[in-house]
Design a protein around this motif. Structure first.
Motif, PDB file in Angstrom:
ATOM      1  N   GLY A  25     -27.176  40.282 -15.786  1.00 24.58           N
ATOM      2  CA  GLY A  25     -27.391  40.274 -14.537  1.00 24.58           C
ATOM      3  C   GLY A  25     -27.822  39.068 -14.020  1.00 24.58           C
ATOM      4  O   GLY A  25     -27.592  37.482 -14.253  1.00 24.58           O
ATOM      5  N   ARG A  26     -28.351  39.236 -12.649  1.00 23.45           N
ATOM      6  CA  ARG A  26     -28.622  38.214 -10.888  1.00 23.45           C
ATOM      7  C   ARG A  26     -30.024  37.114 -11.646  1.00 23.45           C
ATOM      8  O   ARG A  26     -30.626  35.800 -10.940  1.00 23.45           O
ATOM      9  CB  ARG A  26     -28.461  37.869  -9.950  1.00 23.45           C
ATOM     10  N   VAL A  27     -31.023  37.855 -12.864  1.00 23.27           N
ATOM     11  CA  VAL A  27     -31.943  37.932 -12.585  1.00 23.27           C
ATOM     12  C   VAL A  27     -32.655  37.180 -13.948  1.00 23.27           C
ATOM     13  O   VAL A  27     -33.869  36.639 -13.847  1.00 23.27           O
ATOM     14  CB  VAL A  27     -33.293  38.508 -12.203  1.00 23.27           C
ATOM     15  N   THR A  28     -31.843  36.717 -14.669  1.00 25.90           N
ATOM     16  CA  THR A  28     -32.265  35.965 -16.211  1.00 25.90           C
ATOM     17  C   THR A  28     -31.172  34.549 -16.855  1.00 25.90           C
ATOM     18  O   THR A  28     -30.710  34.263 -17.165  1.00 25.90           O
ATOM     19  CB  THR A  28     -31.676  37.406 -17.130  1.00 25.90           C
ATOM     20  N   VAL A  29     -31.448  34.210 -15.953  1.00 29.18           N
ATOM     21  CA  VAL A  29     -30.660  32.940 -15.555  1.00 29.18           C
ATOM     22  C   VAL A  29     -31.760  31.874 -17.284  1.00 29.18           C
ATOM     23  O   VAL A  29     -32.703  31.494 -16.657  1.00 29.18           O
ATOM     24  CB  VAL A  29     -30.346  31.720 -14.305  1.00 29.18           C
ATOM     25  N   LYS A  30     -30.953  31.484 -18.008  1.00 31.05           N
ATOM     26  CA  LYS A  30     -31.680  30.518 -18.854  1.00 31.05           C
ATOM     27  C   LYS A  30     -31.359  29.146 -18.357  1.00 31.05           C
ATOM     28  O   LYS A  30     -30.645  29.088 -18.515  1.00 31.05           O
ATOM     29  CB  LYS A  30     -31.430  30.610 -21.054  1.00 31.05           C
ATOM     30  N   PRO A  31     -32.917  28.514 -18.612  1.00 30.92           N
ATOM     31  CA  PRO A  31     -32.676  26.654 -17.871  1.00 30.92           C
ATOM     32  C   PRO A  31     -32.390  25.750 -19.608  1.00 30.92           C
ATOM     33  O   PRO A  31     -32.987  26.067 -20.499  1.00 30.92           O
ATOM     34  CB  PRO A  31     -33.720  26.238 -17.131  1.00 30.92           C
ATOM     35  N   GLY A  32     -31.647  24.699 -19.313  1.00 31.64           N
ATOM     36  CA  GLY A  32     -31.953  23.493 -20.773  1.00 31.64           C
ATOM     37  C   GLY A  32     -32.689  23.064 -20.447  1.00 31.64           C
ATOM     38  O   GLY A  32     -33.539  22.858 -19.562  1.00 31.64           O
ATOM     39  N   ALA A  33     -32.988  22.759 -21.564  1.00 30.77           N
ATOM     40  CA  ALA A  33     -33.951  21.604 -21.872  1.00 30.77           C
ATOM     41  C   ALA A  33     -34.180  20.339 -21.179  1.00 30.77           C
ATOM     42  O   ALA A  33     -33.084  20.160 -21.459  1.00 30.77           O
ATOM     43  CB  ALA A  33     -34.669  21.703 -23.012  1.00 30.77           C
ATOM     44  N   PRO A  34     -35.379  20.189 -20.329  1.00 30.75           N
ATOM     45  CA  PRO A  34     -35.208  18.185 -19.981  1.00 30.75           C
ATOM     46  C   PRO A  34     -35.162  17.796 -21.225  1.00 30.75           C
ATOM     47  O   PRO A  34     -34.902  18.097 -22.472  1.00 30.75           O
ATOM     48  CB  PRO A  34     -36.284  18.323 -19.119  1.00 30.75           C
ATOM     49  N   PHE A  35     -35.280  16.355 -21.341  1.00 35.59           N
ATOM     50  CA  PHE A  35     -35.723  15.513 -21.861  1.00 35.59           C
ATOM     51  C   PHE A  35     -36.011  15.539 -23.388  1.00 35.59           C
ATOM     52  O   PHE A  35     -37.930  16.075 -22.750  1.00 35.59           O
ATOM     53  CB  PHE A  35     -35.667  14.687 -21.792  1.00 35.59           C
ATOM     54  N   THR A  36     -35.577  15.481 -24.273  1.00 39.31           N
ATOM     55  CA  THR A  36     -36.758  16.140 -25.781  1.00 39.31           C
ATOM     56  C   THR A  36     -36.905  14.305 -27.038  1.00 39.31           C
ATOM     57  O   THR A  36     -35.722  14.168 -26.585  1.00 39.31           O
ATOM     58  CB  THR A  36     -36.207  17.427 -26.055  1.00 39.31           C
ATOM     59  N   ILE A  37     -37.879  14.586 -27.350  1.00 40.76           N
ATOM     60  CA  ILE A  37     -37.951  13.608 -27.870  1.00 40.76           C
ATOM     61  C   ILE A  37     -38.545  14.810 -29.767  1.00 40.76           C
ATOM     62  O   ILE A  37     -39.706  15.348 -29.653  1.00 40.76           O
ATOM     63  CB  ILE A  37     -38.455  12.229 -27.267  1.00 40.76           C
ATOM     64  N   LEU A  38     -37.563  13.928 -30.797  1.00 41.25           N
ATOM     65  CA  LEU A  38     -38.094  14.882 -31.925  1.00 41.25           C
ATOM     66  C   LEU A  38     -37.969  13.553 -32.894  1.00 41.25           C
ATOM     67  O   LEU A  38     -36.883  12.748 -32.684  1.00 41.25           O
ATOM     68  CB  LEU A  38     -36.934  15.981 -32.021  1.00 41.25           C
ATOM     69  N   GLY A  39     -39.112  12.880 -33.568  1.00 42.85           N
ATOM     70  CA  GLY A  39     -39.522  12.683 -34.660  1.00 42.85           C
ATOM     71  C   GLY A  39     -40.007  12.640 -35.414  1.00 42.85           C
ATOM     72  O   GLY A  39     -39.977  13.794 -35.908  1.00 42.85           O
ATOM     73  N   SER A  40     -39.272  12.500 -37.069  1.00 46.02           N
ATOM     74  CA  SER A  40     -39.214  13.082 -38.704  1.00 46.02           C
ATOM     75  C   SER A  40     -39.716  12.172 -39.153  1.00 46.02           C
ATOM     76  O   SER A  40     -38.971  11.189 -39.056  1.00 46.02           O
ATOM     77  CB  SER A  40     -38.390  13.443 -38.762  1.00 46.02           C
ATOM     78  N   ILE A  41     -40.425  12.037 -40.459  1.00 51.53           N
ATOM     79  CA  ILE A  41     -40.907  11.497 -41.617  1.00 51.53           C
ATOM     80  C   ILE A  41     -40.679  12.260 -42.602  1.00 51.53           C
ATOM     81  O   ILE A  41     -41.265  13.295 -42.658  1.00 51.53           O
ATOM     82  CB  ILE A  41     -42.009  10.706 -41.780  1.00 51.53           C
ATOM     83  N   SER A  42     -39.522  12.062 -43.243  1.00 48.79           N
ATOM     84  CA  SER A  42     -39.527  13.168 -44.856  1.00 48.79           C
ATOM     85  C   SER A  42     -39.356  12.144 -46.102  1.00 48.79           C
ATOM     86  O   SER A  42     -39.595  11.032 -46.257  1.00 48.79           O
ATOM     87  CB  SER A  42     -38.218  13.752 -45.073  1.00 48.79           C
TER      88      SER A  42
END
Length: 849
Positions: free
Chosen positions: A829-846
């Motif tokens: 319905g009209r009351v459950t709209v899922k917004p997308g995430a804004p600028f997101t940064i993800l760093g990793s070290i393995s």
């Protein structure tokens, strides 16, 4: 600190990160010496504390010899077999060959394949008794030579010269006694490298080449997940055509649309997983997506397709990996992956994956996410013919319950995407686990039997201010404090006999099996009495007007339910090779489903029987090209109940599909083109008159027609890509309950696509430095089945930079690089709209050793 300052700071830290030479020495392990020889932390050289010490360590690192290049590969026939010559720029270390099945494997370390024609060499049938010679570049400066025999593994003598490596290969001869001894059954997790996988198990329950499958199937390998730093399953499935997000129940579970139809089941290694959770990606080896009905092998299932997660398995060589991911919005995600043998002869092997995740998400109030996951696996070779694998998973997940935004008129309300319309304390807590075994016995070269069982369980509790309806003139949103408290248990048992035989000139690969599963659930939905939950002004919200209620305050019982379904199935499938280039797939399955549900003391029962066939044909006019056509049907009992407590009629689907699968660049690039016509009847959809999303109605009929294109592989040495495009013409052809005929179903874009490519420098001082760029596209979508509002289309841009050296890797990924304001989809319905995430940064070290 701003996001860009955070990005620059993290990039700077990564750019000067140096591994001490003693650490690099400590983690080099040849796989033969005992693990006790690896020094402890107290034995390692301390990190630099002065400029002089730092310069000294950098110079020591620069003194490490560069990789030896393999510049040419020759296969010359000789009297005893063949001689393989690898011409090099320096002297290689002599590898220790091993055998896997009928293949002799020799793996060189500190080596780079630098051939004029690319980063892989293959020659088929170079001599009698030898089917294939391949030389392949692997990650971390490794090169693998694989020599596959037709009847038995070859033998080889190695000689190392200053600028060459020679292998004198003699074909193996399979004696009767030797063949019996060679039937060793080992369930291990052979690591997939690169962006292309040429075999899958989901379509036939056997390891079948993709080119022989008369149905669209895509595989997302581990390398793609690592390059994109995938944490959620939905991020991985963006790489596959025709998939869009579905009802994720307040941002707490995985659910998707495939070819326009919502799927309610995720599978793990062929077992249905109905724990209603976000699937964990830390222990995924690959993801296989079979498009269209798959009931012939997997029983009751929606017709859009099947998402089958293939988990990592124990390896025969010790390996220890640590990974730390950090990101904005408070993300901290350490994880480990340990594997190897537990005894001297390697008949008992283990694997342990574990992680902890903490975060807050991009929505208001920094609502906490807590997640813990552990998955031990044990593999035991009882004999050369028999193996059993035991596995266990435990997951605890607590996160905000968030229905998202609302619509006004024919579009999404113009309010900040960070704004929550529930309450700051809304949450869902999920405790889930599963355990099971896989037992496999091989009678001879052609026949084997497989028995497997899995039990899974989940307990969920949520408490939230659920959105009811919006006064679009004033912006006042009515809400109700409500809670679901549910348990779910699933028993899944499988038995299959798999074999091959010949009838005259035709070969048969056959699978016959029986399976049984029982799904039991029980729970309640309670709420505050009407009028006691404060409404919210979406333009000027005032939260916490009243304290969040305790569970005992929720005195209105809207649902007290239990349901159980027992499904027994028997199937038979035969892949017939009429000629070398013409294959026929025939399959059929009978299902018997017994269903019982109790809703607010009202009992409802159903018993259904169904036969589901699948017929497909594959023609290969030339070796790199497969043309196919197929017909298949599906069956799925409906778990949904109406507001009167009645169980809905079973859902049934029918699909016709034609397509082509082609290999390019000597098999390094794989493309699949499919055209399909898919129809489903008795579709369960949330009752538009039920604000709690507890009850369902049946849409009469929905049809989806479309074209899909998927491409994956290595275009040039170091340049990998995976891309997709889907045209989906979805239509509700027979609507009910106020849904007009001809409406488009919600969440299904007409046009969608993806593109992701990485390039890694192969030689020189910058060898190991890589870059990635991705585009993820979705067209306009309807926001509900009534088509009262629309979600705009979007293009999301992702990027990555990474550096791989010896046993460690550092990477930095950015999602939504240009901070586009977009919407993933709706729940109901009209009351459950899922917004997308804004600028997101993800760093990793393995690091791996």
């Amino acid at each position: 600190m701003t996001t860009w300052q955070w990005l620059i700071g993290l990039t700077g830290v990564m750019s000067i990160w140096v591994i001490p030479p003693a650490w690099a020495d400590a983690v080099e392990h040849d796989g033969n010496s005992p693990i006790s020889e690896i020094p402890g932390l107290r034995d390692l050289e301390a990190s630099a504390t002065t400029v002089d010490e730092w310069v000294s360590q950098v110079q020591a690192q620069e003194s490490i010899p560069t990789s030896v290049q393999i510049i040419d590969v020759r296969v010359d026939p000789v009297e005893t077999g063949i001689e393989i010559v690898l011409e090099t720029t320096g002297e290689l270390e002599a590898p220790s060959p091993s055998t896997v099945g009928n293949a002799l494997i020799a793996e060189m370390t500190n080596a780079v394949l630098a051939l004029p024609e690319g980063s892989e060499f293959q020659q088929a049938n170079p001599a009698d008794g030898i089917a294939l010679v391949s030389v392949t570049q692997l990650p971390n400066n490794r090169v693998r030579v694989a020599i596959t025999g037709t009847a038995a593994p070859p033998t080889a003598n190695l000689s190392v010269e200053s600028q060459a490596l020679r292998l004198s290969v003699v074909p193996g001869i399979a004696q009767a006694a030797d063949a019996e001894d060679a039937l060793q059954v080992v369930i291990t997790g052979e690591q997939q490298d690169g962006y292309i996988v040429d075999e899958a198990t989901t379509a036939t329950r056997t390891d079948t080449p993709l080119r022989d499958i008369p149905q669209s199937i895509q595989v997302i390998p581990r390398q793609v997940l690592e390059d994109q730093q995938v944490i959620r399953l939905e991020d991985a499935l963006r790489n596959v055509s025709g998939i869009s997000p579905g009802d994720n129940f307040g941002g707490t579970r995985d659910q998707f649309f495939i070819r326009g139809f919502q799927q309610f089941n995720i599978f793990r290694d062929g077992f249905r997983d109905e724990r209603i959770v976000f699937q964990e990606t830390a222990n995924i080896e690959r993801i296989e997506v079979l498009k269209g009905p798959a009931s012939v092998l997997f029983g009751s299932l929606e017709p859009g397709g099947i998402i089958n997660i293939i988990p990592e398995r124990p390896l025969s060589e010790p390996r220890y990996a640590f990974d730390m991911q950090l990101g904005n919005f408070g993300l901290v995600r350490p994880q480990l992956d340990f594997t190897g043998p537990l005894n001297r002869d390697g008949t008992i092997r283990y694997r342990l994956n574990a992680l902890y995740e903490r975060g807050a998400g991009f929505r208001d109030f920094d609502q906490n996410i807590q997640r813990f996951f552990v998955a031990p696996v044990l593999s035991w070779d009882i004999s050369d013919h028999t193996n059993v694998l035991f596995e266990f998973e435990y997951l605890y997940d607590e996160r905000p319950f968030d229905r998202g935004l609302v619509a006004i008129g024919d579009e999404v309300a113009d309010i900040p995407r960070e704004r929550i319309l529930g309450e700051p304390g809304d949450f869902l807590e999920n405790t889930a686990y599963s355990l099971g075994y896989i037992l496999e016995h091989r009678f001879n070269q052609d026949w084997r039997i497989r028995n497997a069982f899995r039990f899974s369980s989940s307990e969920t509790l949520d408490l939230k201010a659920d959105s009811d309806s919006l006064d679009e003139e004033t912006g006042i949103l009515s809400r109700t404090f409500a809670s679901n408290d549910d348990i779910r248990h699933l028993f899944d048992a499988q038995l299959a006999v798999i074999g091959s035989f010949a009838t005259g000139p035709m070969n048969h690969d056959i699978a016959v099996g029986v399976d049984y599963y029982r799904n039991y659930s029980q729970g309640t939905n309670r709420s505050l009495p009407a009028g006691e939950t404060p409404s919210l002004d979406i333009f000027d919200p005032d939260y916490e007007i009243i304290p969040q209620p305790e569970l005992e305050d929720l005195t209105v019982l809207a649902r007290d339910s239990s349901s159980g379904i027992d499904v027994f199935g028997v199937y038979l499938q035969d892949l017939i090779s009429i000629t070398d280039n013409l294959k026929l797939l025939l399959g059929g399955r009978f299902d018997f489903a017994d269903q019982e549900s109790v809703f607010n003391n009202s009992l409802s029962t159903r018993y259904d029987e169904a036969f589901n066939p699948r017929v497909g044909i594959v023609y290969q006019p030339i070796e790199p090209l497969s043309l196919y056509a197929s017909f298949s049907r599906s069956f799925a009992p409906n778990f949904g109940t109406t507001s009167d407590g009645e169980t809905l009629e079973p859902e049934r689907g029918t699909q016709y599909e034609i397509g082509a699968r082609a290999e390019f660049l000597e098999g390094r690039l794989l493309a699949n083109l499919a055209l399909y016509d898919l129809t489903k009847v008795n579709i369960a959809d949330v009752d538009p008159n039920d604000p709690t999303a507890t009850f369902y109605v049946a849409i009469g009929e929905q049809r989806s027609r479309g074209i899909e294109l998927d491409v994956a592989g290595e275009v040039l040495p170091g340049l990998n890509l995976i891309a997709s495009y889907a045209y989906t013409d979805a239509e509700i052809t027979k609507g009910t309950f106020g849904i007009p005929d001809g409406n488009r179903p919600a969440n299904v874009p007409e046009h969608s696509g993806s593109f992701w490519a990485t390039y890694e420098i192969q030689q020189g001082n910058l060898q190991g430095l890589g870059f990635g760029l991705g585009l993820f596209v979705a067209g306009e979508r309807q926001g509900d089945n009534q088509n009262t509002f629309e979600l705009p289309g979007y293009v999301r841009t992702d990027a990555a930079i990474y550096y791989r050296r010896n046993n460690w890797r550092a990477s930095l990924n950015v999602r939504n690089l240009f901070d586009v304001n977009y919407y993933e989809g709706i729940e109901y319905g009209r009351v459950t709209v899922k917004p997308g995430a804004p600028f997101t940064i993800l760093g990793s070290i393995s690091v791996e050793f």
